[in-house]
Design an enzyme around this catalytic site. Structure first.
Site, PDB file in Angstrom:
ATOM      1  N   CYS A 118       0.819  -1.232   0.000  1.00  0.00           N
ATOM      2  CA  CYS A 118       0.000   0.000   0.000  1.00  0.00           C
ATOM      3  C   CYS A 118       0.842   1.267   0.000  1.00  0.00           C
ATOM      4  CB  CYS A 118      -0.925   0.006   1.205  1.00  0.00           C
ATOM      5  SG  CYS A 118      -1.947  -1.443   1.303  1.00  0.00           S
ATOM      6  N   HIS A 301      -3.045   7.128   3.094  1.00  0.00           N
ATOM      7  CA  HIS A 301      -3.529   5.844   2.565  1.00  0.00           C
ATOM      8  C   HIS A 301      -4.902   5.573   3.166  1.00  0.00           C
ATOM      9  CE1 HIS A 301      -4.030   1.760   1.503  1.00  0.00           C
ATOM     10  NE2 HIS A 301      -3.580   1.217   2.618  1.00  0.00           N
ATOM     11  N   ASN A 331     -10.204  -0.001   0.526  1.00  0.00           N
ATOM     12  CA  ASN A 331      -8.737   0.009   0.510  1.00  0.00           C
ATOM     13  C   ASN A 331      -8.265  -0.496  -0.854  1.00  0.00           C
ATOM     14  OD1 ASN A 331      -6.016  -0.550   0.773  1.00  0.00           O
ATOM     15  ND2 ASN A 331      -6.191  -1.578   2.740  1.00  0.00           N
TER      16      ASN A 331
HETATM   17  N1  ACO Z   1     -18.689  -8.166   9.777  1.00  0.00           N
HETATM   18  C1  ACO Z   1     -19.098  -8.445  11.018  1.00  0.00           C
HETATM   19  N2  ACO Z   1     -18.272  -8.836  11.993  1.00  0.00           N
HETATM   20  C2  ACO Z   1     -16.962  -8.947  11.698  1.00  0.00           C
HETATM   21  C3  ACO Z   1     -16.458  -8.680  10.425  1.00  0.00           C
HETATM   22  C4  ACO Z   1     -17.381  -8.282   9.442  1.00  0.00           C
HETATM   23  N3  ACO Z   1     -16.996  -7.982   8.172  1.00  0.00           N
HETATM   24  N4  ACO Z   1     -15.117  -8.868  10.425  1.00  0.00           N
HETATM   25  C5  ACO Z   1     -14.774  -9.251  11.654  1.00  0.00           C
HETATM   26  N5  ACO Z   1     -15.912  -9.299  12.438  1.00  0.00           N
HETATM   27  C6  ACO Z   1     -16.009  -9.649  13.848  1.00  0.00           C
HETATM   28  C7  ACO Z   1     -14.855 -10.490  14.323  1.00  0.00           C
HETATM   29  O1  ACO Z   1     -15.072 -11.838  14.024  1.00  0.00           O
HETATM   30  C8  ACO Z   1     -14.865 -10.209  15.801  1.00  0.00           C
HETATM   31  O2  ACO Z   1     -15.893 -10.993  16.382  1.00  0.00           O
HETATM   32  P1  ACO Z   1     -15.676 -11.648  17.844  1.00  0.00           P
HETATM   33  O3  ACO Z   1     -15.516 -10.471  18.762  1.00  0.00           O
HETATM   34  O4  ACO Z   1     -16.930 -12.431  18.027  1.00  0.00           O
HETATM   35  O5  ACO Z   1     -14.428 -12.461  17.723  1.00  0.00           O
HETATM   36  C9  ACO Z   1     -15.307  -8.743  15.879  1.00  0.00           C
HETATM   37  O6  ACO Z   1     -15.943  -8.455  14.625  1.00  0.00           O
HETATM   38  C10 ACO Z   1     -14.197  -7.767  16.108  1.00  0.00           C
HETATM   39  O7  ACO Z   1     -13.129  -8.067  15.213  1.00  0.00           O
HETATM   40  P2  ACO Z   1     -11.799  -7.244  15.214  1.00  0.00           P
HETATM   41  O8  ACO Z   1     -10.846  -7.863  14.247  1.00  0.00           O
HETATM   42  O9  ACO Z   1     -11.372  -7.037  16.621  1.00  0.00           O
HETATM   43  O10 ACO Z   1     -12.324  -5.852  14.631  1.00  0.00           O
HETATM   44  P3  ACO Z   1     -11.550  -4.501  14.548  1.00  0.00           P
HETATM   45  O11 ACO Z   1     -12.293  -3.464  15.256  1.00  0.00           O
HETATM   46  O12 ACO Z   1     -10.081  -4.661  14.842  1.00  0.00           O
HETATM   47  O13 ACO Z   1     -11.683  -4.146  13.001  1.00  0.00           O
HETATM   48  C11 ACO Z   1     -10.415  -4.218  10.989  1.00  0.00           C
HETATM   49  C12 ACO Z   1     -11.150  -5.025  12.033  1.00  0.00           C
HETATM   50  C13 ACO Z   1     -11.418  -3.311  10.298  1.00  0.00           C
HETATM   51  C14 ACO Z   1      -9.816  -5.174   9.968  1.00  0.00           C
HETATM   52  C15 ACO Z   1      -9.300  -3.357  11.652  1.00  0.00           C
HETATM   53  O14 ACO Z   1      -8.538  -4.160  12.514  1.00  0.00           O
HETATM   54  C16 ACO Z   1      -8.385  -2.694  10.658  1.00  0.00           C
HETATM   55  O15 ACO Z   1      -8.789  -1.835   9.904  1.00  0.00           O
HETATM   56  N6  ACO Z   1      -7.096  -3.060  10.666  1.00  0.00           N
HETATM   57  C17 ACO Z   1      -6.127  -2.452   9.753  1.00  0.00           C
HETATM   58  C18 ACO Z   1      -6.369  -2.914   8.372  1.00  0.00           C
HETATM   59  C19 ACO Z   1      -5.426  -2.207   7.447  1.00  0.00           C
HETATM   60  O16 ACO Z   1      -5.092  -1.066   7.655  1.00  0.00           O
HETATM   61  N7  ACO Z   1      -4.977  -2.819   6.390  1.00  0.00           N
HETATM   62  C20 ACO Z   1      -4.073  -2.079   5.554  1.00  0.00           C
HETATM   63  C21 ACO Z   1      -3.224  -2.829   4.789  1.00  0.00           C
HETATM   64  S1  ACO Z   1      -4.062  -3.834   3.623  1.00  0.00           S
HETATM   65  C22 ACO Z   1      -2.878  -4.191   2.470  1.00  0.00           C
HETATM   66  O17 ACO Z   1      -1.762  -3.856   2.612  1.00  0.00           O
HETATM   67  C23 ACO Z   1      -3.315  -4.958   1.265  1.00  0.00           C
END
Ligand code: ACO
Length: 374
Positions: A118, A301, A331
């Site tokens: 990214c 980003h 993204n």
């Molecule tokens: N819909 C509903 N529930 C979901 C979903 C979804 N799409 N995805 C995950 N959940 C659930 C999980 O299973 C978890 O459930 P549980 O509590 O029963 O276990 C709960 O939601 C919380 O999950 P977390 O992973 O803790 O959610 P978080 O608030 O951390 O958000 C996210 C997840 C959006 C992925 C976040 O961590 C994030 O944005 N991280 C950075 C991602 C990023 O910046 N990527 C960039 C690089 S990508 C690249 O380089 C190609």
């Protein structure tokens, strides 16, 4: 004098897929996705290739179509260098940049790809600037027949084609698109004031796409392994699993389709991202001597709106200083920063003389920023 942005543009695939549509594929809902990420929809390349998207973005940046922002329309022969930042190119060879060079008839340009996930566009712009500065200084190692005065720098991705559509924690995040910028070495303008690029060890593989380019081979650790051929004596087209002998599991795994999808430990990436963004911004400010309060716009980003909000809070900056473009694109990895830059120019947020920071982070881990004067 410096490497100055004189045009930029973006392109998106025709198909736009809303959060509610994804709820038909995986257990998710619009409210969860919007609250956790700021994403409402994304565009998915069904009919478009990466080259199609990159071409449309480049035409806009070059002033060859009315869709972009550009100070001066250039002729094909004016472009000396094409760098495409991508990890989802249409082919391994030719490169995405090479295909784009051909499509646009950029006969004078040298062209190559760069993969920094990214952060790719920030890396590519930094490389372009360095090559231009070397060329301007008469450095004989500068490539190509001509001095490098003008470059086309593109970020283009078809991330949805390396997405695991059964994994709700990643498939709701990604989208496809391309962004492009044209840069010119201008003796009279400062252009890029400072750049900073960095790799940080991702020791747990928190962000990876591990099975790329695994064409199977009929060999194991002991040598030729005919058992790995199918009944007709051919190597089955599939991913080679990390096994060292031709047992049944190995052969069975070879029959599976290639597994080439992004894996992400979201929370680890989130933590890395917020730290990396703030460090990169501080570094380019230090290197340029520009004060944070003199920055007119930050183009980050677009991975997750919450990451941008968190970084703004950490830096003590109002959120409206940041270009937010994620809502209808998701993204798009290396395409994200140039597409957001094109949005900022299209919205009139960036004016001549403004100080602007582009900042990114991604797999590798990579991170970086570019501070430029518009
Ligand atoms: N819909 C509903 N529930 C979901 C979903 C979804 N799409 N995805 C995950 N959940 C659930 C999980 O299973 C978890 O459930 P549980 O509590 O029963 O276990 C709960 O939601 C919380 O999950 P977390 O992973 O803790 O959610 P978080 O608030 O951390 O958000 C996210 C997840 C959006 C992925 C976040 O961590 C994030 O944005 N991280 C950075 C991602 C990023 O910046 N990527 C960039 C690089 S990508 C690249 O380089 C190609």
């Amino acid at each position: 004098m410096g490497c100055t942005i004189i045009g930029c543009g973006k392109a998106l695939p025709a198909l736009e897929v809303a959060n509610d549509d994804l709820a038909k594929l995986v257990e998710t809902n619009d409210e969860w996705i919007v609250t956790r990420t700021g994403i409402s929809s994304r565009h998915i390349a069904v009919d478009e290739t990466g080259t199609d998207l990159a071409e449309a973005a480049a035409r806009a940046a070059l002033g060859w179509s009315p869709d972009g922002w550009c100070e001066a329309s250039l002729a094909p022969e004016d472009i000396d260098l094409v760098i495409a930042a991508t990890f989802t190119s249409d082919a391994l060879v030719p490169s995405a940049a090479g295909l784009l060079r051909e499509r646009l008839g950029l006969e004078n340009a040298i062209a190559f790809d760069l993969n920094a996930a990214c952060t790719g566009f920030v890396y590519a712009l930094t490389v372009a600037e360095t090559m231009m500065a070397a060329s301007a200084a008469g450095f004989p190692g500068a490539a190509g027949r001509n001095p490098i005065r003008r470059a086309l720098v593109v970020g283009s991705e078809r991330l949805t084609h390396v997405t695991d559509w059964a994994d709700r924690s990643t498939c709701v995040l990604f989208g496809d698109g391309a962004g492009a910028a044209v840069v010119e070495w201008d003796e009279a303008r400062p252009g890029i004031l400072a750049s900073f690029i960095l790799n940080t060890t991702d020791d747990t593989g928190a962000l990876s796409c591990p099975h790329a380019f695994d064409a199977p081979v009929p060999f194991d650790a002991d040598g030729v392994a005919p058992a790995l051929l199918d009944g007709a004596g051919n190597v089955p087209y599939a991913t080679m699993p990390p096994a060292s002998h031709a047992d049944d599991a190995h052969v069975a795994a070879l029959q599976e389709p290639p597994l080439q999808t992004v894996y992400m430990d979201g929370q680890k990436v989130f933590k890395f991202a917020t730290e990396a963004m703030t460090e990169a911004i501080h570094r380019v400010l230090e290197r340029s001597g520009v004060a944070l309060e003199d920055v007119a716009c930050i183009v980050p980003h677009q991975a997750n709106e919450r990451i941008i909000k968190y970084a703004a809070k950490k830096l003590g900056l109002p959120l409206d200083l940041f270009q937010l473009s994620i809502a209808n694109v998701g993204n798009t990895s290396a395409a994200s920063v140039p597409m957001a830059l094109a949005d900022a120019y299209a919205a009139g947020r960036i004016k001549r003389g403004d100080k602007v920071i582009m900042v990114a982070f991604g797999g590798g881990f990579t991170s970086g920023a570019v501070l430029f004067e518009a």
